[in-house]
Write a protein that holds these residues in place. Structure first.
Motif, PDB file in Angstrom:
ATOM      1  N   SER A   1       0.860  -1.158   0.014  1.00 23.34           N
ATOM      2  CA  SER A   1      -0.084   0.113  -0.001  1.00 23.34           C
ATOM      3  C   SER A   1       0.890   1.138  -0.089  1.00 23.34           C
ATOM      4  N   LEU A   2       0.206   2.420  -0.291  1.00 17.61           N
ATOM      5  CA  LEU A   2       1.026   3.584  -0.570  1.00 17.61           C
ATOM      6  C   LEU A   2       1.608   3.965   1.037  1.00 17.61           C
ATOM      7  N   GLN A   3       0.604   3.797   1.868  1.00 15.37           N
ATOM      8  CA  GLN A   3       0.970   4.065   3.417  1.00 15.37           C
ATOM      9  C   GLN A   3       2.320   3.283   3.770  1.00 15.37           C
ATOM     10  N   THR A   4       2.285   1.863   3.391  1.00 14.61           N
ATOM     11  CA  THR A   4       3.378   1.024   3.918  1.00 14.61           C
ATOM     12  C   THR A   4       4.497   1.400   3.254  1.00 14.61           C
ATOM     13  N   HIS A   5       4.464   1.822   1.799  1.00 16.13           N
ATOM     14  CA  HIS A   5       5.723   2.215   1.057  1.00 16.13           C
ATOM     15  C   HIS A   5       6.068   3.568   1.680  1.00 16.13           C
ATOM     16  N   LEU A   6       5.474   4.659   2.179  1.00 17.24           N
ATOM     17  CA  LEU A   6       5.744   5.653   2.659  1.00 17.24           C
ATOM     18  C   LEU A   6       6.576   5.537   3.923  1.00 17.24           C
TER      19      LEU A   6
END
Length: 59
Positions: A2-7
């Protein structure tokens, strides 16, 4: 991923580079080229984090 995990992962890597830069700077005979490379990588990560955040806020 997910985007949040990547961030979160990018921010973790950014903090790790920050700590490594501090360690290199405190070494009595630090290598300027290594320090420059670490700072460049840190800046690239920061730019990528900012782009992802801006993209996420547009949606």
């Amino acid at each position: 991923m997910s985007l949040q995990t990547h961030l979160v992962e990018l921010e973790r890597r950014h903090q790790a580079l920050k700590k490594e830069i501090e360690q290199v700077q405190h070494h009595p005979r630090y290598d300027d080229s290594k320090l420059h490379e670490l700072k460049r990588k840190k800046l690239q990560l920061k730019d990528e984090i900012n782009k992802l955040r801006q993209g996420a806020s547009l949606h």
